[in-house]
Write a protein that holds these residues in place. Structure first.
Motif, PDB file in Angstrom:
ATOM      1  N   GLY A   1     -19.473 -17.781  16.851  1.00  0.00           N
ATOM      2  CA  GLY A   1     -19.665 -17.774  18.299  1.00  0.00           C
ATOM      3  C   GLY A   1     -19.594 -19.188  18.854  1.00  0.00           C
ATOM      4  N   ASP A   2     -19.030 -19.318  20.037  1.00  0.00           N
ATOM      5  CA  ASP A   2     -18.911 -20.630  20.689  1.00  0.00           C
ATOM      6  C   ASP A   2     -20.259 -21.106  21.202  1.00  0.00           C
ATOM      7  OD1 ASP A   2     -16.049 -21.019  20.490  1.00  0.00           O
ATOM      8  OD2 ASP A   2     -15.878 -19.353  21.904  1.00  0.00           O
ATOM      9  N   TYR A   3     -20.531 -22.370  20.987  1.00  0.00           N
ATOM     10  CA  TYR A   3     -21.758 -23.041  21.414  1.00  0.00           C
ATOM     11  C   TYR A   3     -21.312 -24.385  21.970  1.00  0.00           C
ATOM     12  CZ  TYR A   3     -26.518 -25.016  20.906  1.00  0.00           C
ATOM     13  OH  TYR A   3     -27.760 -25.600  21.122  1.00  0.00           O
ATOM     14  N   TRP A   4     -21.057 -24.423  23.276  1.00  0.00           N
ATOM     15  CA  TRP A   4     -20.550 -25.629  23.915  1.00  0.00           C
ATOM     16  C   TRP A   4     -21.669 -26.308  24.691  1.00  0.00           C
ATOM     17  CZ3 TRP A   4     -14.979 -25.042  26.227  1.00  0.00           C
ATOM     18  CH2 TRP A   4     -14.102 -24.627  25.213  1.00  0.00           C
TER      19      TRP A   4
ATOM     20  N   THR B   1     -33.530 -34.318  25.824  1.00  0.00           N
ATOM     21  CA  THR B   1     -34.685 -33.455  26.043  1.00  0.00           C
ATOM     22  C   THR B   1     -34.345 -32.196  26.834  1.00  0.00           C
ATOM     23  OG1 THR B   1     -35.317 -34.644  28.055  1.00  0.00           O
ATOM     24  CG2 THR B   1     -36.309 -35.393  25.977  1.00  0.00           C
ATOM     25  N   LEU B   2     -33.171 -32.144  27.469  1.00  0.00           N
ATOM     26  CA  LEU B   2     -32.770 -30.999  28.270  1.00  0.00           C
ATOM     27  C   LEU B   2     -31.270 -30.766  28.082  1.00  0.00           C
ATOM     28  CD1 LEU B   2     -33.818 -28.914  30.381  1.00  0.00           C
ATOM     29  CD2 LEU B   2     -33.133 -30.544  32.141  1.00  0.00           C
ATOM     30  N   ALA B   3     -30.905 -29.537  27.759  1.00  0.00           N
ATOM     31  CA  ALA B   3     -29.499 -29.219  27.501  1.00  0.00           C
ATOM     32  C   ALA B   3     -29.127 -27.891  28.144  1.00  0.00           C
ATOM     33  CB  ALA B   3     -29.234 -29.145  25.996  1.00  0.00           C
ATOM     34  N   THR B   4     -27.877 -27.791  28.555  1.00  0.00           N
ATOM     35  CA  THR B   4     -27.311 -26.521  28.992  1.00  0.00           C
ATOM     36  C   THR B   4     -26.150 -26.216  28.061  1.00  0.00           C
ATOM     37  OG1 THR B   4     -27.914 -26.979  31.285  1.00  0.00           O
ATOM     38  CG2 THR B   4     -26.334 -25.212  30.907  1.00  0.00           C
ATOM     39  N   VAL B   5     -26.198 -25.039  27.464  1.00  0.00           N
ATOM     40  CA  VAL B   5     -25.215 -24.628  26.474  1.00  0.00           C
ATOM     41  C   VAL B   5     -24.562 -23.339  26.951  1.00  0.00           C
ATOM     42  CG1 VAL B   5     -24.926 -23.869  24.082  1.00  0.00           C
ATOM     43  CG2 VAL B   5     -26.576 -25.669  24.629  1.00  0.00           C
ATOM     44  N   GLY B   6     -23.260 -23.250  26.770  1.00  0.00           N
ATOM     45  CA  GLY B   6     -22.558 -22.035  27.180  1.00  0.00           C
ATOM     46  C   GLY B   6     -21.369 -21.769  26.287  1.00  0.00           C
ATOM     47  N   SER B   7     -20.596 -20.792  26.704  1.00  0.00           N
ATOM     48  CA  SER B   7     -19.383 -20.435  25.982  1.00  0.00           C
ATOM     49  C   SER B   7     -18.201 -20.501  26.941  1.00  0.00           C
ATOM     50  CB  SER B   7     -19.506 -19.023  25.398  1.00  0.00           C
ATOM     51  OG  SER B   7     -19.628 -18.074  26.441  1.00  0.00           O
ATOM     52  N   PRO B   8     -16.995 -20.751  26.412  1.00  0.00           N
ATOM     53  CA  PRO B   8     -15.826 -20.854  27.293  1.00  0.00           C
ATOM     54  C   PRO B   8     -15.520 -19.554  28.030  1.00  0.00           C
ATOM     55  CG  PRO B   8     -15.153 -20.869  24.995  1.00  0.00           C
ATOM     56  CD  PRO B   8     -16.649 -20.959  25.013  1.00  0.00           C
ATOM     57  N   SER B   9     -16.008 -18.431  27.528  1.00  0.00           N
ATOM     58  CA  SER B   9     -15.812 -17.147  28.202  1.00  0.00           C
ATOM     59  C   SER B   9     -16.769 -16.972  29.376  1.00  0.00           C
ATOM     60  CB  SER B   9     -16.044 -16.000  27.214  1.00  0.00           C
ATOM     61  OG  SER B   9     -17.420 -15.965  26.834  1.00  0.00           O
TER      62      SER B   9
ATOM     63  N   GLN C   1     -19.576 -24.866  37.015  1.00  0.00           N
ATOM     64  CA  GLN C   1     -18.661 -24.590  35.896  1.00  0.00           C
ATOM     65  C   GLN C   1     -18.157 -23.147  35.919  1.00  0.00           C
ATOM     66  OE1 GLN C   1     -17.735 -26.494  32.964  1.00  0.00           O
ATOM     67  NE2 GLN C   1     -19.418 -27.879  32.553  1.00  0.00           N
ATOM     68  N   GLY C   2     -18.531 -22.392  36.952  1.00  0.00           N
ATOM     69  CA  GLY C   2     -18.025 -21.034  37.086  1.00  0.00           C
ATOM     70  C   GLY C   2     -18.879 -19.952  36.458  1.00  0.00           C
ATOM     71  N   PHE C   3     -20.086 -20.272  36.006  1.00  0.00           N
ATOM     72  CA  PHE C   3     -20.981 -19.270  35.428  1.00  0.00           C
ATOM     73  C   PHE C   3     -21.638 -18.467  36.546  1.00  0.00           C
ATOM     74  CE2 PHE C   3     -20.422 -22.024  31.879  1.00  0.00           C
ATOM     75  CZ  PHE C   3     -20.600 -21.220  30.750  1.00  0.00           C
ATOM     76  N   ASP C   4     -21.855 -17.186  36.309  1.00  0.00           N
ATOM     77  CA  ASP C   4     -22.544 -16.318  37.261  1.00  0.00           C
ATOM     78  C   ASP C   4     -24.045 -16.508  37.060  1.00  0.00           C
ATOM     79  OD1 ASP C   4     -23.553 -14.349  38.902  1.00  0.00           O
ATOM     80  OD2 ASP C   4     -22.586 -12.683  37.851  1.00  0.00           O
ATOM     81  N   THR C   5     -24.593 -17.510  37.717  1.00  0.00           N
ATOM     82  CA  THR C   5     -26.005 -17.844  37.510  1.00  0.00           C
ATOM     83  C   THR C   5     -26.959 -16.838  38.169  1.00  0.00           C
ATOM     84  OG1 THR C   5     -25.895 -19.430  39.327  1.00  0.00           O
ATOM     85  CG2 THR C   5     -25.596 -20.292  37.084  1.00  0.00           C
ATOM     86  N   ALA C   6     -26.431 -15.917  38.952  1.00  0.00           N
ATOM     87  CA  ALA C   6     -27.264 -14.842  39.489  1.00  0.00           C
ATOM     88  C   ALA C   6     -27.752 -13.954  38.342  1.00  0.00           C
ATOM     89  CB  ALA C   6     -26.491 -14.014  40.510  1.00  0.00           C
ATOM     90  N   ARG C   7     -27.076 -13.980  37.212  1.00  0.00           N
ATOM     91  CA  ARG C   7     -27.450 -13.186  36.031  1.00  0.00           C
ATOM     92  C   ARG C   7     -28.493 -13.880  35.153  1.00  0.00           C
ATOM     93  NH1 ARG C   7     -22.431 -12.471  32.789  1.00  0.00           N
ATOM     94  NH2 ARG C   7     -23.857 -11.361  31.439  1.00  0.00           N
ATOM     95  N   VAL C   8     -28.739 -15.151  35.402  1.00  0.00           N
ATOM     96  CA  VAL C   8     -29.659 -15.920  34.559  1.00  0.00           C
ATOM     97  C   VAL C   8     -31.103 -15.447  34.780  1.00  0.00           C
ATOM     98  CG1 VAL C   8     -30.614 -18.229  34.132  1.00  0.00           C
ATOM     99  CG2 VAL C   8     -28.154 -17.948  34.484  1.00  0.00           C
ATOM    100  N   VAL C   9     -31.817 -15.295  33.677  1.00  0.00           N
ATOM    101  CA  VAL C   9     -33.234 -14.941  33.745  1.00  0.00           C
ATOM    102  C   VAL C   9     -34.040 -16.014  33.025  1.00  0.00           C
ATOM    103  CG1 VAL C   9     -32.862 -12.449  33.943  1.00  0.00           C
ATOM    104  CG2 VAL C   9     -33.124 -13.483  31.696  1.00  0.00           C
ATOM    105  N   LYS C  10     -35.198 -16.322  33.587  1.00  0.00           N
ATOM    106  CA  LYS C  10     -36.102 -17.280  32.941  1.00  0.00           C
ATOM    107  C   LYS C  10     -36.744 -16.620  31.727  1.00  0.00           C
ATOM    108  CE  LYS C  10     -37.387 -20.407  36.634  1.00  0.00           C
ATOM    109  NZ  LYS C  10     -38.509 -20.998  37.387  1.00  0.00           N
TER     110      LYS C  10
END
Length: 183
Positions: free
Chosen positions: A123-126, A135-143, A171-180
């Motif tokens: 799996g992609d881990y970008w 101390t703070l990172a945002t990780v996503g996938s190209p999809s 970066q084009g992510f649908d952040t409305a789907r993000v949950v804490k």
């Protein structure tokens, strides 16, 4: 094949590749990663602050973390943990660096080692965003199907959270789907 059929096929292939006409502009731009990552500094424990929900974490209810440690062979051991309704759950895997990415793109596998030759088990881990202090990172996938906000501490400030979301949105992510995630 005549020109009309060829044009229709090309349009359908384009739509499939970009997930439909609505996502074409966001998907056409590749997800950008940080220029480079010092894996020795990145190693250690990270707490999940938020994520786009996914099937492989559906049993996790709180206390989600990931721990990374370098191996002698250049790979990285990965241990993901979370609290479930039945106690604690743990998944062990391995990550490898994507060549030419300056360590900002990794591929992670939780399947058995004998399946490592199968491309789909990786799996992609970008690493898209990483502060100077590591101390703070945002990780996503190209999809753009997967997204995590990670921290060295179980909680972060509202400002840090909003900045991470804004960067993912750019970066084009649908952040409305993000949950804490629950600490």
């Amino acid at each position: 094949m005549n020109k009309l059929k060829l044009a229709l096929v090309a349009t359908m292939v384009s739509m499939a590749a970009y997930g439909g006409l609505g996502m074409a502009s966001a998907s056409a731009q590749e997800v950008k990663t940080v220029p480079s990552v010092d894996l020795k500094r990145y190693a250690g424990k990270w707490y999940e602050i938020a994520k786009i929900p996914n099937s492989f974490q559906k049993k996790c209810i709180s206390s989600t973390s990931a721990e990374y440690s370098a191996r002698d062979d250049g790979m990285i051991d990965v241990v993901n943990r979370c609290k479930t309704a039945d106690g604690m759950d743990e998944a062990k895997g391995v990550a490898r660096v994507v060549p030419g990415s300056n360590n900002s793109k990794l591929e992670v596998r939780f399947a058995p080692a004998w399946l490592s030759w199968v491309p789909m088990v990786w799996g992609d881990y970008w690493i898209m965003d990483l502060d100077d202090q590591y101390t703070l990172a945002t990780v996503g996938s190209p999809s753009r199907e997967y997204l995590w906000i990670l921290s060295r501490t179980p909680t972060i400030s509202d400002e840090q959270y909003e900045n991470a979301l804004n960067n993912a949105t750019k970066q084009g992510f649908d952040t409305a789907r993000v949950v804490k995630s629950k600490p």
